[in-house]
Design a protein around this motif. Structure first.
Motif, PDB file in Angstrom:
ATOM      1  N   TRP A 184       0.818  -1.220   0.000  1.00 37.91           N
ATOM      2  CA  TRP A 184       0.000   0.000   0.000  1.00 37.91           C
ATOM      3  C   TRP A 184       0.849   1.267   0.000  1.00 37.91           C
ATOM      4  CZ3 TRP A 184      -5.111   0.356  -0.921  1.00 37.91           C
ATOM      5  CH2 TRP A 184      -5.822  -0.845  -0.935  1.00 37.91           C
ATOM      6  N   CYS A 185       2.117   1.138   0.372  1.00 35.97           N
ATOM      7  CA  CYS A 185       3.013   2.301   0.283  1.00 35.97           C
ATOM      8  C   CYS A 185       4.265   1.855  -0.449  1.00 35.97           C
ATOM      9  CB  CYS A 185       3.356   2.838   1.674  1.00 35.97           C
ATOM     10  SG  CYS A 185       4.267   1.683   2.697  1.00 35.97           S
ATOM     11  N   ASP A 186       5.142   2.795  -0.769  1.00 33.15           N
ATOM     12  CA  ASP A 186       6.385   2.429  -1.446  1.00 33.15           C
ATOM     13  C   ASP A 186       7.296   1.700  -0.461  1.00 33.15           C
ATOM     14  OD1 ASP A 186       5.334   3.577  -3.658  1.00 33.15           O
ATOM     15  OD2 ASP A 186       6.597   5.368  -3.635  1.00 33.15           O
ATOM     16  N   LEU A 187       8.025   0.734  -1.009  1.00 27.97           N
ATOM     17  CA  LEU A 187       8.798  -0.153  -0.148  1.00 27.97           C
ATOM     18  C   LEU A 187      10.172  -0.421  -0.743  1.00 27.97           C
ATOM     19  CD1 LEU A 187       8.967  -2.315   2.180  1.00 27.97           C
ATOM     20  CD2 LEU A 187       7.917  -3.923   0.589  1.00 27.97           C
ATOM     21  N   GLY A 188      11.203  -0.204   0.061  1.00 30.64           N
ATOM     22  CA  GLY A 188      12.559  -0.555  -0.346  1.00 30.64           C
ATOM     23  C   GLY A 188      13.123  -1.551   0.651  1.00 30.64           C
ATOM     24  N   PHE A 189      14.297  -2.096   0.335  1.00 30.91           N
ATOM     25  CA  PHE A 189      14.850  -3.154   1.169  1.00 30.91           C
ATOM     26  C   PHE A 189      16.245  -2.821   1.666  1.00 30.91           C
ATOM     27  CE2 PHE A 189      11.713  -5.062  -1.627  1.00 30.91           C
ATOM     28  CZ  PHE A 189      10.891  -5.649  -0.695  1.00 30.91           C
ATOM     29  N   ASN A 190      16.524  -3.242   2.892  1.00 36.96           N
ATOM     30  CA  ASN A 190      17.881  -3.192   3.424  1.00 36.96           C
ATOM     31  C   ASN A 190      18.469  -4.597   3.313  1.00 36.96           C
ATOM     32  OD1 ASN A 190      17.714  -0.429   4.185  1.00 36.96           O
ATOM     33  ND2 ASN A 190      16.538  -1.010   5.999  1.00 36.96           N
ATOM     34  N   PHE A 191      19.790  -4.657   3.132  1.00 42.36           N
ATOM     35  CA  PHE A 191      20.444  -5.952   2.919  1.00 42.36           C
ATOM     36  C   PHE A 191      21.145  -6.386   4.194  1.00 42.36           C
ATOM     37  CE2 PHE A 191      23.660  -8.757   0.776  1.00 42.36           C
ATOM     38  CZ  PHE A 191      22.753  -9.572   0.102  1.00 42.36           C
ATOM     39  N   GLY A 192      21.193  -7.698   4.426  1.00 39.80           N
ATOM     40  CA  GLY A 192      21.792  -8.219   5.654  1.00 39.80           C
ATOM     41  C   GLY A 192      23.275  -8.506   5.491  1.00 39.80           C
ATOM     42  N   ALA A 193      24.058  -8.102   6.474  1.00 41.33           N
ATOM     43  CA  ALA A 193      25.509  -8.314   6.408  1.00 41.33           C
ATOM     44  C   ALA A 193      25.917  -9.565   7.164  1.00 41.33           C
ATOM     45  CB  ALA A 193      26.223  -7.106   7.007  1.00 41.33           C
ATOM     46  N   THR A 194      26.614 -10.446   6.454  1.00 43.23           N
ATOM     47  CA  THR A 194      27.320 -11.557   7.096  1.00 43.23           C
ATOM     48  C   THR A 194      28.631 -11.678   6.318  1.00 43.23           C
ATOM     49  OG1 THR A 194      26.480 -13.256   5.582  1.00 43.23           O
ATOM     50  CG2 THR A 194      25.167 -12.847   7.554  1.00 43.23           C
ATOM     51  N   VAL A 195      29.542 -12.472   6.834  1.00 44.46           N
ATOM     52  CA  VAL A 195      30.792 -12.642   6.101  1.00 44.46           C
ATOM     53  C   VAL A 195      30.499 -13.205   4.708  1.00 44.46           C
ATOM     54  CG1 VAL A 195      32.894 -14.027   6.006  1.00 44.46           C
ATOM     55  CG2 VAL A 195      32.298 -12.808   8.078  1.00 44.46           C
ATOM     56  N   ASP A 196      29.581 -14.181   4.659  1.00 40.84           N
ATOM     57  CA  ASP A 196      29.249 -14.784   3.361  1.00 40.84           C
ATOM     58  C   ASP A 196      28.549 -13.818   2.414  1.00 40.84           C
ATOM     59  OD1 ASP A 196      30.367 -17.165   3.964  1.00 40.84           O
ATOM     60  OD2 ASP A 196      28.494 -18.116   4.647  1.00 40.84           O
ATOM     61  N   SER A 197      27.754 -12.912   2.971  1.00 35.43           N
ATOM     62  CA  SER A 197      26.981 -12.034   2.069  1.00 35.43           C
ATOM     63  C   SER A 197      27.850 -10.940   1.441  1.00 35.43           C
ATOM     64  CB  SER A 197      25.767 -11.432   2.783  1.00 35.43           C
ATOM     65  OG  SER A 197      26.110 -10.317   3.568  1.00 35.43           O
ATOM     66  N   THR A 198      29.073 -10.757   1.948  1.00 34.04           N
ATOM     67  CA  THR A 198      29.938  -9.706   1.364  1.00 34.04           C
ATOM     68  C   THR A 198      30.192  -9.978  -0.115  1.00 34.04           C
ATOM     69  OG1 THR A 198      31.909 -10.888   2.111  1.00 34.04           O
ATOM     70  CG2 THR A 198      31.163  -9.075   3.499  1.00 34.04           C
ATOM     71  N   ARG A 199      30.228 -11.246  -0.478  1.00 28.70           N
ATOM     72  CA  ARG A 199      30.525 -11.567  -1.886  1.00 28.70           C
ATOM     73  C   ARG A 199      29.418 -11.091  -2.827  1.00 28.70           C
ATOM     74  NH1 ARG A 199      29.220 -18.010  -1.920  1.00 28.70           N
ATOM     75  NH2 ARG A 199      29.639 -17.801   0.287  1.00 28.70           N
ATOM     76  N   TYR A 200      28.234 -10.853  -2.265  1.00 27.45           N
ATOM     77  CA  TYR A 200      27.113 -10.400  -3.104  1.00 27.45           C
ATOM     78  C   TYR A 200      26.986  -8.876  -3.142  1.00 27.45           C
ATOM     79  CZ  TYR A 200      25.716 -15.254  -2.457  1.00 27.45           C
ATOM     80  OH  TYR A 200      25.692 -16.621  -2.421  1.00 27.45           O
ATOM     81  N   PHE A 201      27.787  -8.179  -2.357  1.00 26.14           N
ATOM     82  CA  PHE A 201      27.625  -6.722  -2.276  1.00 26.14           C
ATOM     83  C   PHE A 201      27.634  -6.061  -3.663  1.00 26.14           C
ATOM     84  CE2 PHE A 201      29.233  -6.046   2.412  1.00 26.14           C
ATOM     85  CZ  PHE A 201      28.164  -6.808   2.858  1.00 26.14           C
ATOM     86  N   PRO A 202      28.568  -6.449  -4.562  1.00 22.46           N
ATOM     87  CA  PRO A 202      28.568  -5.786  -5.880  1.00 22.46           C
ATOM     88  C   PRO A 202      27.263  -5.989  -6.641  1.00 22.46           C
ATOM     89  CG  PRO A 202      30.584  -7.064  -5.565  1.00 22.46           C
ATOM     90  CD  PRO A 202      29.679  -7.406  -4.423  1.00 22.46           C
ATOM     91  N   LYS A 203      26.599  -7.118  -6.392  1.00 19.25           N
ATOM     92  CA  LYS A 203      25.354  -7.407  -7.100  1.00 19.25           C
ATOM     93  C   LYS A 203      24.149  -6.655  -6.546  1.00 19.25           C
ATOM     94  CE  LYS A 203      25.128 -11.728  -9.485  1.00 19.25           C
ATOM     95  NZ  LYS A 203      24.967 -13.154  -9.380  1.00 19.25           N
TER      96      LYS A 203
END
Ligand code: NCD
Ligand code: ZN
Length: 357
Positions: free
Chosen positions: A75-94
């Motif tokens: 019903w309203c505009d929605l954006g997302f925050n990303f979760g940080a873990t050591v493994d998720s750092t590899r996805y940061f560029p994406k």
């Protein structure tokens, strides 16, 4: 009652960068539909969802899944925050162009995301590519570790749900030139430790309620705090009262505006500063896309005690029961269309998934 025209004010749509919508994974207590309804009913037209779901938002696939599932339901505009873990750092560029803040949990809280080793925290601060802030959950003096890492890698840093005992460190870092921002939550502004007697588990959240003098210190230092975020964190009553594994977090989307408008009426904050803290500043700091022709009208004459009646959040309770609230939202307009009027939603969900500008 005849409502005089002067009692109606127009406010911009509010923004909340710290919301837990629980979908996917825990839709029995909130989902995209119910959570964004709660947002709009509370005057919010743009919110950011946090990543600590049961399966946390730490991969591009999980982010994509949230984007997909939310379409047509919000019903309203929605954006997302990303979760940080050591493994998720590899996805940061994406993912950094698709998400707003990177959220790092340096203190233990609800959900599986905890990064408490310095080496891992260091890698995460080093790796985030976006020029948007890293959002940190760092309680008490841990905030100093976060500040040191932000300085080391010249990152913007946003202190989530700050508490009075962190004011000094935040002010100092700002003086030294660090790009540091912070948010305060309504429960820390309107409740304190003495309310726990009355609220029991319903008064439990991270960071916990502090003393009355800590609460007063927050009010006295509002000029140092960039924004008010609700940390809307719904849990069912069964979960809250389950003593074997108590869940931390309280809902807040529908009660923040009435509580704050009552504070305006009592002279504790000006209406201009309230707009800055709930709309202008978060929009600027998180590079949120503009929302043309988006606003609400509020009847300031309406005064009432906060209750759980009529809440749209699925969890169906609020820790603010009995507190003075002010202002009734007459209508909420999103991009020129009335989406909420006199307590009712109209049309179909018009919210968009948003990306940083
Ligand atoms: C939040 C939740 O339930 O997701 N709980 C809380 O007490 N604030 C997590 C968080 O923001 O730390
Ligand atoms: Zn939170």
């Amino acid at each position: 009652m005849i409502v005089k025209k002067e009692d109606i004010i127009k406010l911009p749509g509010l923004v909340d960068v710290h919301v837990h919508l629980r979908e996917p994974g825990a839709t029995y207590k909130e989902d995209f539909e119910s959570g964004t309804r709660a947002a709009v009913a509370g005057g919010y037209t743009q919110i950011l969802d946090m990543p600590n779901n049961v399966n946390p938002t730490t991969t591009p696939a999980r982010l994509q899944e949230k984007i997909r599932v939310s379409k047509g339901k919000i019903w309203c505009d929605l954006g997302f925050n990303f979760g940080a873990t050591v493994d998720s750092t590899r996805y940061f560029p994406k993912v950094y162009k698709k998400t707003f803040g990177l959220k790092i949990y340096m203190s233990q809280t609800t959900g599986p995301l905890l990064v408490n080793k310095l080496q891992e925290q260091d890698l995460i601060f080093k790796s985030w590519l976006s020029n948007l802030p890293t959002m940190v959950h760092a309680e008490d003096e841990l905030v100093e570790v976060a500040i040191r890492l932000a300085k080391k890698y010249k990152r913007k840093i946003h202190i989530c749900h700050m508490t009075a005992n962190q004011l000094k460190a935040i002010k100092k870092a700002r003086k030294e030139g660090l790009k540091i921002t912070c948010e305060v939550c309504p429960h820390h502004l309107f409740l304190n430790r003495s309310d726990l007697k009355r609220l029991g588990p319903l008064g439990m959240m991270k960071p916990p309620l502090l003393s009355k003098s800590d609460q007063q210190k927050l009010w006295m230092n509002l000029s140092e705090i960039d924004m008010i975020s609700t940390d809307h964190a719904p849990h069912t009553l069964e979960e809250k009262y389950d003593q074997s594994s108590p869940k931390f977090g309280v809902p807040g989307l529908e009660t923040t505006l009435p509580l704050m408008l009552e504070a305006v009426a009592r002279g504790k904050i000006s209406i201009g500063r309230l707009v800055e803290m709930t709309s202008t500043n978060p929009r600027k700091i998180f590079h949120l896309p503009a929302q043309p022709n988006t606003f609400m009208t509020v009847n300031l004459e309406e005064r009432y005690k906060i209750s759980k009646k009529g809440l749209f959040t699925k969890c169906g309770w609020t820790p603010f029961v009995g507190l003075e609230g002010r202002g009734e939202i007459k209508k909420v307009v999103l991009r020129g269309q009335i989406i909420f009027e006199n307590g009712r939603f109209s049309g179909k969900p018009q919210g968009k998934v948003i990306y940083p500008d």
